[in-house]
Design an enzyme around this catalytic site. Structure first.
Site, PDB file in Angstrom:
ATOM      1  N   GLY A 164       0.856  -1.192   0.000  1.00 39.55           N
ATOM      2  CA  GLY A 164       0.000   0.000   0.000  1.00 39.55           C
ATOM      3  C   GLY A 164       0.891   1.240   0.000  1.00 39.55           C
ATOM      4  N   ARG A 165       0.307   2.346   0.466  1.00 41.94           N
ATOM      5  CA  ARG A 165       1.057   3.622   0.435  1.00 41.94           C
ATOM      6  C   ARG A 165       2.395   3.510   1.161  1.00 41.94           C
ATOM      7  NH1 ARG A 165      -3.786   4.698   2.199  1.00 41.94           N
ATOM      8  NH2 ARG A 165      -5.262   5.779   0.881  1.00 41.94           N
ATOM      9  N   ILE A 166       2.356   2.944   2.375  1.00 39.41           N
ATOM     10  CA  ILE A 166       3.585   2.924   3.189  1.00 39.41           C
ATOM     11  C   ILE A 166       4.601   1.951   2.599  1.00 39.41           C
ATOM     12  CG2 ILE A 166       4.535   2.531   5.505  1.00 39.41           C
ATOM     13  CD1 ILE A 166       1.789   3.476   6.621  1.00 39.41           C
ATOM     14  N   THR A 244       6.458  -2.361  11.471  1.00 41.65           N
ATOM     15  CA  THR A 244       5.880  -1.058  11.851  1.00 41.65           C
ATOM     16  C   THR A 244       4.390  -1.046  11.496  1.00 41.65           C
ATOM     17  OG1 THR A 244       6.519  -0.149   9.703  1.00 41.65           O
ATOM     18  CG2 THR A 244       8.019   0.287  11.538  1.00 41.65           C
ATOM     19  N   SER A 245       3.808  -2.241  11.259  1.00 40.92           N
ATOM     20  CA  SER A 245       2.403  -2.273  10.830  1.00 40.92           C
ATOM     21  C   SER A 245       1.492  -2.454  12.049  1.00 40.92           C
ATOM     22  CB  SER A 245       2.193  -3.378   9.787  1.00 40.92           C
ATOM     23  OG  SER A 245       2.459  -4.659  10.329  1.00 40.92           O
ATOM     24  N   ARG A 246       1.198  -3.687  12.405  1.00 37.04           N
ATOM     25  CA  ARG A 246       0.423  -3.971  13.607  1.00 37.04           C
ATOM     26  C   ARG A 246       1.024  -5.199  14.271  1.00 37.04           C
ATOM     27  NH1 ARG A 246      -1.020   0.452  13.545  1.00 37.04           N
ATOM     28  NH2 ARG A 246      -3.118   1.314  13.560  1.00 37.04           N
ATOM     29  N   GLU A 275      -0.109  -4.232  23.069  1.00 37.93           N
ATOM     30  CA  GLU A 275       0.535  -2.970  23.491  1.00 37.93           C
ATOM     31  C   GLU A 275      -0.162  -2.397  24.716  1.00 37.93           C
ATOM     32  OE1 GLU A 275       0.658  -0.362  20.080  1.00 37.93           O
ATOM     33  OE2 GLU A 275       1.625  -1.907  18.875  1.00 37.93           O
ATOM     34  N   HIS A 293       5.639   2.227  19.523  1.00 34.17           N
ATOM     35  CA  HIS A 293       4.621   2.586  18.513  1.00 34.17           C
ATOM     36  C   HIS A 293       4.685   4.081  18.173  1.00 34.17           C
ATOM     37  CE1 HIS A 293       0.517   1.336  16.694  1.00 34.17           C
ATOM     38  NE2 HIS A 293       1.088   2.281  15.967  1.00 34.17           N
ATOM     39  N   GLY A 295       5.531   5.151  14.905  1.00 34.51           N
ATOM     40  CA  GLY A 295       5.654   5.232  13.442  1.00 34.51           C
ATOM     41  C   GLY A 295       5.271   6.582  12.856  1.00 34.51           C
TER      42      GLY A 295
HETATM   43  C1  DGY Z   1      -1.677   4.466  12.422  1.00 29.39           C
HETATM   44  O1  DGY Z   1      -1.976   5.553  11.960  1.00 29.39           O
HETATM   45  O2  DGY Z   1      -2.291   3.440  12.136  1.00 29.39           O
HETATM   46  C2  DGY Z   1      -0.546   4.452  13.379  1.00 29.39           C
HETATM   47  O3  DGY Z   1      -0.105   3.167  13.639  1.00 29.39           O
HETATM   48  C3  DGY Z   1      -0.945   5.131  14.660  1.00 29.39           C
HETATM   49  O4  DGY Z   1      -1.913   4.336  15.297  1.00 29.39           O
END
Ligand code: DGY
Length: 347
Positions: A164-166, A244-246, A275, A293, A295
């Protein structure tokens, strides 16, 4: 009567200002140390609210929604919206929005910072230096892994999971490192194949080939524990995993075991399964870099997220379709029309 917006966490001031300027009453409440409001209090407080503006990660279950009969929408502050029961929101006629786009670069930057910090053991080397332990041959403790071709002149392989974008922004940043880039995303195969310098791989192949695996998929039932024991065992023993996702995309117990056993070389994590709690053993490992967290946590980006959440929220309060609705099917539902009518009658 002025509309009421409930913000159950300490949102950046720009968000409150944008809402207040539009003439709505903003109620910001949270715990004494900035903790988001606990669910019980949320249920109590949401009763009179026309809009709820939670923080990403703040769980919004059906019980909270049913406690808010006036709710015209939920404007999530965050691009990920796995914290919200969107199925219930749709059934109850409540549109839900997120904040995509504004945090793409910031999160991609952090993924790279984590990747570099993990490969070169930057936090460990920093602690060693500032603690006064530095000896002449101290560098021997910090023999890192190359990201670019380095001394061996071998191109390193970056495997991006989720395009996706990231994921795409992470790919763009890899260009300066002269890496070979592969990506896996069953929903974005065309985008991968049409992007210059990226090769499509199925997940298993990507895991086997990559020197660095970086995760950028949303958390869904399909991606929960996408990376478990089997997948970690497919990775190279010299590879590094970046998340860095979930958190729940990775089976954290399996990850701790893989790191302890040297199945993979290291991990850089910004997100965790539960978390802010860390799995047992994770923080004692020498080959991890762990962040809380952060990001999207830059001053500018957090402000833009607040403004976008406010913009989405105001559109919903005005009965308009917001720019970033994640459950557009809600507009087809009789529950939405009923809710709008009831709300109109109670004004
Ligand atoms: C998001 O925008 O999903 C970041 O992880 C902050 O929760």
């Amino acid at each position: 009567m002025a509309r009421k917006v409930l913000v159950p966490w300490p949102i950046p001031k720009a968000g409150v200002d944008a809402l207040s300027r539009a003439g709505v009453d903003v109620l910001v409440i949270h715990g004494p140390r900035g903790e988001p409001l606990a669910e019980g209090q949320l249920i109590e407080t949401v009763k009179g609210a026309d809009l709820l503006l939670p923080r990403g990660g703040q769980r919004i279950r059906r019980e909270v929604m049913t406690a808010g009969p006036r709710l015209r929408g939920i404007a999530n502050y965050g691009v990920g919206y796995d914290n919200i029961d969107t199925k219930s929101a749709t059934e109850l006629g409540i549109p839900v929005t997120n904040t995509p786009g504004v945090l793409t670069d910031t999160t991609a930057d952090l993924a790279w910072a984590l990747l570099m910090a993990t490969a070169r053991m930057i936090p460990q080397a920093h602690s060693y230096t500032v603690s006064g332990q530095w000896q002449q041959d101290g560098w021997k403790r910090f023999m890192g892994l190359d990201i670019g071709p380095g001394g061996s002149r071998t191109r390193k392989v970056l495997g991006i999971v989720g395009f996706g974008r990231i994921g795409q922004a992470v790919m763009k940043r890899s260009r300066g490192f002269g890496m070979r880039v592969t990506a896996y995303d069953p929903y974005k195969r065309d985008a991968i194949e049409n992007s210059r310098g990226v090769e499509y791989r199925e997940l298993d192949e990507l895991l086997k080939e990559s020197d660095f695996v970086t995760l950028h998929c949303p958390l869904t039932e399909e991606t929960r524990h996408l990376i478990g024991k089997r997948e970690l065992h497919l990775m190279k023993s010299t590879a590094i995993l970046i998340n860095t996702s979930r958190g729940p995309v990775v089976d954290e117990t399996a990850l701790v075991a893989a790191l302890e056993q040297g199945r993979i070389a290291g991990a850089g994590l910004d997100v965790y399964e539960d978390e802010p709690r860390l799995s047992s053993g994770l923080s004692e490992l020498p080959n991890v870099v762990l962040l809380p967290h952060i990001g999207s946590a830059t001053v500018d980006t957090r402000e833009q997220m607040a403004l976008l959440a406010a913009k989405n929220g105001l559109a919903m309060l005005r009965g308009r379709r917001p720019p970033n609705v994640v459950n557009p099917e809600v507009y087809e539902s009789p529950a939405y029309n009923r809710r709008s009518k009831d709300r109109g009658a109670s004004d």
